[in-house]
Write a protein that holds these residues in place. Structure first.
Motif, PDB file in Angstrom:
ATOM      1  N   SER A   1       0.881  -1.268  -0.043  1.00 24.63           N
ATOM      2  CA  SER A   1      -0.050  -0.147   0.193  1.00 24.63           C
ATOM      3  C   SER A   1       0.728   1.383  -0.066  1.00 24.63           C
ATOM      4  O   SER A   1       0.441   2.468  -0.609  1.00 24.63           O
ATOM      5  CB  SER A   1      -1.121  -0.030   1.313  1.00 24.63           C
ATOM      6  N   ARG A   2       2.096   1.055   0.639  1.00 32.08           N
ATOM      7  CA  ARG A   2       2.845   2.284   0.741  1.00 32.08           C
ATOM      8  C   ARG A   2       3.414   2.893  -0.531  1.00 32.08           C
ATOM      9  O   ARG A   2       3.248   3.972  -1.298  1.00 32.08           O
ATOM     10  CB  ARG A   2       3.905   2.390   1.601  1.00 32.08           C
ATOM     11  N   PRO A   3       4.104   1.916  -1.593  1.00 27.95           N
ATOM     12  CA  PRO A   3       4.496   2.301  -2.903  1.00 27.95           C
ATOM     13  C   PRO A   3       3.185   2.928  -3.669  1.00 27.95           C
ATOM     14  O   PRO A   3       3.123   3.679  -4.519  1.00 27.95           O
ATOM     15  CB  PRO A   3       5.276   1.092  -3.514  1.00 27.95           C
TER      16      PRO A   3
ATOM     17  N   PHE B   1       0.077   4.165  -2.644  1.00 26.16           N
ATOM     18  CA  PHE B   1      -0.127   5.346  -2.187  1.00 26.16           C
ATOM     19  C   PHE B   1       0.585   6.472  -2.562  1.00 26.16           C
ATOM     20  O   PHE B   1       0.389   7.464  -3.101  1.00 26.16           O
ATOM     21  CB  PHE B   1      -0.652   5.397  -0.803  1.00 26.16           C
ATOM     22  N   SER B   2       2.123   6.099  -2.387  1.00 25.14           N
ATOM     23  CA  SER B   2       2.983   7.213  -2.626  1.00 25.14           C
ATOM     24  C   SER B   2       2.956   7.636  -4.068  1.00 25.14           C
ATOM     25  O   SER B   2       3.132   8.770  -4.454  1.00 25.14           O
ATOM     26  CB  SER B   2       4.396   6.862  -2.388  1.00 25.14           C
ATOM     27  N   LEU B   3       2.882   6.728  -5.124  1.00 26.27           N
ATOM     28  CA  LEU B   3       2.848   7.102  -6.502  1.00 26.27           C
ATOM     29  C   LEU B   3       1.586   7.964  -6.586  1.00 26.27           C
ATOM     30  O   LEU B   3       1.734   8.828  -7.580  1.00 26.27           O
ATOM     31  CB  LEU B   3       2.812   5.461  -7.282  1.00 26.27           C
TER      32      LEU B   3
END
Lengths: 264, 202
Positions: free
Chosen positions: B38-40, B42-44
């Motif tokens: 979820s982090r990459p 969401f970050s993208l």
């Protein structure tokens, strides 16, 4: 239009980045659908391209994001399950299948909803119970504060102070009466009265030669306790004030067990 | 630390196993994939869209699709991480285009600023996992490119601009822009050979 491999290679980076014009993109897609080597090339360019995502400052999504997702997916999965099951029921007529699905779904839904409802109702009852007891507590405290405020104003306004002395089983006790001549309102503040045995209570009396007037009863929790007094006649119309130990119900005639005594 | 292809295989096995379980209806597997990726994602999305609400919607959309397509996910098609981020990228860019408002006109810096405000710096420091090291490797590789190549690649990937739009924006000939992007991407590929998109190794 068929495309040559070298043209595809030229467009690979743009394709992976999403930078091609719509026409170019469609042509690349048509080509790689039929050309495994070019497909592999595009895949490997895409592998590199999407590592660019890591250039973005890493930020974790807020927790609600996952909650919403899981909630939505769980709900849809729940709704889908009976539908899938119905596909195996080949022998049934369409109508029967539809009815079955509707029945299973409504049954499952209503069971689940009823369970949820009873859980929510239980929680609501519990909260209402807590709320009621908090409200009672609040009312009690508000009343206590109001009473203390009243007592304080009586003490502050008092024009005369009379001392009471310990006697009998409470030789170390003492008290003061704060009063104003002509007023039916006074405050008795007691110190060091011993704790009472169960079933007993302290009672305040005011008296003159022909009369012994019972007033309020109290059971101190603190070493110093204010006791409000509201005699039927003004305080200065009595000669004496005393505190006795009585049975918990109180008495109309004072017992011999006097613990505090003073002149008014 | 050099990350070998053989090690990525283990990560792929973990992902494939999770997708298989998800296809059987185990929602715990979706939970695990979400935790890993979820982090990459969401970050993208945040970098492309510049605001947290839109990025959240894209993130939910992406993982909902993972759930929907898990039964037909083809491991041969490519690594799961690449597929996931490619999907994120498409949805985010589509959203930007539908808005008919390019973040460049809001400015890329504004998007990055929004990101910095949201970024949890503690997590940044703690990002010492394998993926953290990889991320640093990618940043370094991108920074090592001539700034004109770097700019063109970022406008395309994060801004969702086409070759033509980049040429118009920078006032450079179309051929020059295409060549810059190809050369830049080629250099990135050789710098990052053997790496792949991976989830958190928790």
């Amino acid at each position: 239009m068929e495309m040559h491999a070298e043209h595809i290679e030229e467009l690979a980076e743009g394709y992976a980045l999403g930078a091609l014009e719509p026409g170019e993109r469609v042509r690349v897609e048509q080509h790689i659908a039929a050309c495994p080597p070019c497909k592999r090339h595009i895949d490997s360019v895409e592998d590199t391209t999407h590592m660019l995502a890591f250039v973005a400052t890493p930020v974790a999504p807020p927790p609600r994001c996952k909650l919403k997702l899981m909630e939505k997916v769980a709900r849809e999965q729940f709704l889908q399950t009976p539908t899938r099951r119905s596909r195996t029921v080949n022998a049934m007529s369409m109508w029967a299948a539809v009815a079955t699905v509707a029945f299973i779904m409504s049954g499952a839904w209503s069971m689940r909803l009823q369970q949820q409802l009873s859980e929510v109702t239980g929680a609501q009852n519990q909260i209402q119970g807590q709320l009621a007891s908090l409200q009672t507590e609040r009312a009690t405290m508000t009343a206590q504060i109001a009473q203390l405020t009243t007592l304080e104003s009586v003490v502050v306004a008092a024009e005369a102070v009379r001392s009471l002395h310990g006697a009998g089983s409470a030789a170390n006790a003492s008290a003061k009466t704060y009063m104003t001549p002509g007023k039916n309102e006074a405050v008795l503040i007691v110190h060091n009265l011993p704790q009472l045995p169960p079933g007993k209570i302290y009672q305040v009396w005011v008296a003159r030669p022909e009369l012994q007037q019972p007033l309020t009863m109290f059971n101190p929790v603190d070493t110093t306790e204010p006791v409000p007094l509201q005699p039927p006649e003004p305080m200065d119309s009595y000669n004496w004030i005393m505190v006795t130990i009585e049975d918990a119900a109180g008495a109309q005639q004072p017992s011999k067990d006097t613990v505090l005594f003073g002149e008014l | 630390m050099v990350h070998k292809v053989g090690e990525t295989a283990n990560v792929d096995v973990v992902d494939e196993d999770l997708i298989e379980r998800l296809a059987r209806g185990e929602l715990a597997a979706l939970d695990a994939l979400y935790t890993r990726y979820s982090r990459p994602v969401f970050s993208l999305a945040l970098r492309v869209l510049g605001n947290s609400n839109d990025a959240e919607e894209v993130t939910q959309d992406v993982f909902e699709r993972v759930w929907r397509h898990a039964p037909t996910f083809d491991a041969e098609r490519g690594r799961f991480g690449t597929w996931l981020l490619s999907m994120t990228h498409h949805i985010a860019i589509d959203t930007v285009r539908k808005r008919q408002r390019r973040p460049q006109t809001v400015s890329g810096e504004a998007a990055e600023h929004a990101t910095r405000v949201l970024a949890d710096t503690r997590e940044d420091v703690a990002e010492s996992t394998l993926r953290g090291m990889q991320a640093e490797q990618v940043r370094r590789a991108l920074r090592s490119l001539p700034s004109s190549q770097q700019e063109a690649i970022e406008l395309a990937y994060f801004g969702g601009l086409s070759h033509l739009e980049i040429a118009a924006k920078l006032g450079d000939p179309l051929g020059t822009v295409k060549a810059r992007i190809r050369r830049g991407m080629d250099r990135l590929r050789s710098a990052l050979e053997g790496f792949g998109v991976e989830g958190d190794i928790a």
